[in-house]
Design a protein around this motif. Structure first.
Motif, PDB file in Angstrom:
ATOM      1  N   UNK A  79       0.831  -1.207   0.000  1.00 43.17           N
ATOM      2  CA  UNK A  79       0.000   0.000   0.000  1.00 43.17           C
ATOM      3  C   UNK A  79       0.865   1.257   0.000  1.00 43.17           C
ATOM      4  N   UNK A  80       1.934   1.252   0.786  1.00 44.41           N
ATOM      5  CA  UNK A  80       2.843   2.404   0.812  1.00 44.41           C
ATOM      6  C   UNK A  80       3.476   2.607  -0.562  1.00 44.41           C
ATOM      7  N   UNK A  81       3.882   1.532  -1.216  1.00 44.31           N
ATOM      8  CA  UNK A  81       4.429   1.637  -2.570  1.00 44.31           C
ATOM      9  C   UNK A  81       3.400   2.221  -3.523  1.00 44.31           C
ATOM     10  N   UNK A  82       2.185   1.732  -3.448  1.00 43.92           N
ATOM     11  CA  UNK A  82       1.138   2.237  -4.349  1.00 43.92           C
ATOM     12  C   UNK A  82       0.943   3.744  -4.189  1.00 43.92           C
ATOM     13  N   UNK A  83       1.155   4.244  -2.977  1.00 41.47           N
ATOM     14  CA  UNK A  83       1.010   5.684  -2.738  1.00 41.47           C
ATOM     15  C   UNK A  83       2.291   6.458  -3.051  1.00 41.47           C
ATOM     16  N   UNK A  84       3.317   5.754  -3.528  1.00 44.92           N
ATOM     17  CA  UNK A  84       4.551   6.429  -3.931  1.00 44.92           C
ATOM     18  C   UNK A  84       5.609   6.503  -2.858  1.00 44.92           C
ATOM     19  N   UNK A  85       5.401   5.814  -1.712  1.00 39.63           N
ATOM     20  CA  UNK A  85       6.383   5.804  -0.637  1.00 39.63           C
ATOM     21  C   UNK A  85       7.483   4.783  -0.871  1.00 39.63           C
ATOM     22  N   UNK A  86       8.502   4.826  -0.026  1.00 40.70           N
ATOM     23  CA  UNK A  86       9.645   3.927  -0.195  1.00 40.70           C
ATOM     24  C   UNK A  86       9.366   2.526   0.325  1.00 40.70           C
ATOM     25  N   UNK A  87       8.694   2.426   1.447  1.00 45.31           N
ATOM     26  CA  UNK A  87       8.367   1.106   1.983  1.00 45.31           C
ATOM     27  C   UNK A  87       9.575   0.279   2.351  1.00 45.31           C
ATOM     28  N   UNK A  88      10.627   0.920   2.845  1.00 46.26           N
ATOM     29  CA  UNK A  88      11.843   0.194   3.210  1.00 46.26           C
ATOM     30  C   UNK A  88      11.607  -0.661   4.446  1.00 46.26           C
ATOM     31  N   UNK A  89      12.280  -1.796   4.504  1.00 45.74           N
ATOM     32  CA  UNK A  89      12.205  -2.662   5.679  1.00 45.74           C
ATOM     33  C   UNK A  89      12.992  -2.088   6.854  1.00 45.74           C
ATOM     34  N   UNK A  90      13.852  -1.127   6.584  1.00 42.30           N
ATOM     35  CA  UNK A  90      14.692  -0.548   7.627  1.00 42.30           C
ATOM     36  C   UNK A  90      14.090   0.759   8.132  1.00 42.30           C
ATOM     37  N   UNK A  91      14.413   1.088   9.369  1.00 48.25           N
ATOM     38  CA  UNK A  91      13.886   2.302   9.983  1.00 48.25           C
ATOM     39  C   UNK A  91      14.666   3.524   9.528  1.00 48.25           C
ATOM     40  N   UNK A  92      14.015   4.678   9.547  1.00 51.85           N
ATOM     41  CA  UNK A  92      14.706   5.925   9.261  1.00 51.85           C
ATOM     42  C   UNK A  92      15.509   6.361  10.487  1.00 51.85           C
ATOM     43  N   UNK A  93      16.532   7.178  10.256  1.00 49.53           N
ATOM     44  CA  UNK A  93      17.260   7.770  11.372  1.00 49.53           C
ATOM     45  C   UNK A  93      18.620   7.151  11.637  1.00 49.53           C
ATOM     46  N   UNK A  94      18.827   5.897  11.220  1.00 50.86           N
ATOM     47  CA  UNK A  94      20.128   5.243  11.354  1.00 50.86           C
ATOM     48  C   UNK A  94      20.593   4.797   9.979  1.00 50.86           C
ATOM     49  N   UNK A  95      21.891   4.850   9.750  1.00 51.53           N
ATOM     50  CA  UNK A  95      22.412   4.417   8.462  1.00 51.53           C
ATOM     51  C   UNK A  95      22.102   2.942   8.249  1.00 51.53           C
ATOM     52  N   UNK A  96      21.752   2.609   7.030  1.00 50.23           N
ATOM     53  CA  UNK A  96      21.319   1.246   6.738  1.00 50.23           C
ATOM     54  C   UNK A  96      22.384   0.212   7.057  1.00 50.23           C
ATOM     55  N   UNK A  97      23.651   0.567   6.899  1.00 46.33           N
ATOM     56  CA  UNK A  97      24.724  -0.397   7.193  1.00 46.33           C
ATOM     57  C   UNK A  97      24.691  -0.828   8.655  1.00 46.33           C
ATOM     58  N   UNK A  98      24.372   0.113   9.530  1.00 40.43           N
ATOM     59  CA  UNK A  98      24.340  -0.181  10.961  1.00 40.43           C
ATOM     60  C   UNK A  98      23.142  -1.042  11.344  1.00 40.43           C
ATOM     61  N   UNK A  99      22.121  -1.040  10.499  1.00 39.85           N
ATOM     62  CA  UNK A  99      20.903  -1.781  10.818  1.00 39.85           C
ATOM     63  C   UNK A  99      20.912  -3.222  10.318  1.00 39.85           C
TER      64      UNK A  99
END
Length: 222
Positions: free
Chosen positions: A151-171
């Motif tokens: 649903x988030x993708x359909x609305x044009x969002x990223x829909x990432x499995x990772x949380x915002x605020x921390x670099x993806x490498x650290x997650x």
């Protein structure tokens, strides 16, 4: 039917078969736009195509049909189908390795005028998809992560499995068990990178390095 009581895993097969009898493709909004508009690979082109898809009366049927086509050709390289880009459809195939399949009826409901404003607000306010799911459940909707992701993708969002605020490498290390499970089920490093929504080449390299580092740590501890 009250949306709050809609079964979380309601099958869409019956809806598709009844539409097929009525030639659902004839109802598709893209027939009025022209097929070429759905094969533009720029971000702006994908967004324009998706804007048509999200209002289409046969969006669910189209995505199910596109997934069947993708299954026969696992390159996922070309065009917007069922409101999703090739990369997003590839992510759904990786989700399926874990047994995660979206309830597309519910996802369609989430992008309807009744719920899209709430979904957009939650997506902006919450730090992760898990947070969005929690917010919708607090509203009384029985939803799961992969359904909300579509649903988030359909609305044009990223829909990432990772949380915002921390670099993806650290997650990535936080999701080590999930990475290992995907590898055991045959997912490639690139597949895992797109699954988490990180840069494909750098993400694949980071996943590989993480697994090597963990293996080395276990060997030293043995």
């Amino acid at each position: 039917m009250n949306t709050r009581t809609l079964p979380n895993r309601r099958s869409t097969r019956n809806a598709v078969s009844s539409r097929e009898a009525a030639h659902w493709e004839s109802e598709a909004s893209c027939r009025k736009v022209g097929g070429d508009a759905f094969f533009i690979e720029s971000k702006a082109g994908i967004q324009r195509a998706r804007a048509v898809c999200v209002k289409c009366p046969v969006l669910v049927e189209c995505l199910l049909n596109q997934q069947v086509k993708d299954k026969g050709d696992r390159t996922y390289q070309w065009g917007v189908g069922g409101g999703l880009s090739a990369v997003q459809r590839r992510v759904l195939a990786v989700e399926a390795l874990l047994g995660n399949r979206p309830n597309l009826v519910m996802a369609r409901l989430l992008v309807s005028p009744q719920w899209s404003y709430r979904l957009r607000n939650l997506s902006s306010a919450r730090w992760s998809l898990d947070g969005v799911v929690q917010g919708l459940r607090e509203d009384g909707l029985m939803v799961d992560l992969v359904t909300v992701r579509v649903a988030v993708w359909w609305l044009g969002g990223e829909g990432s499995r990772l949380a915002r605020g921390r670099h993806w490498r650290h997650q990535l290390r936080d999701h080590l068990d999930l990475i290992v499970a995907l590898r055991e089920k045959g997912a490639r490093f690139l597949d895992i990178a797109v699954f988490f929504g990180v840069p494909e080449v750098n993400g694949a390299k980071a996943v590989s390095e993480l697994l090597l580092a963990v293996a080395a740590e276990k060997e030293m501890a043995a």
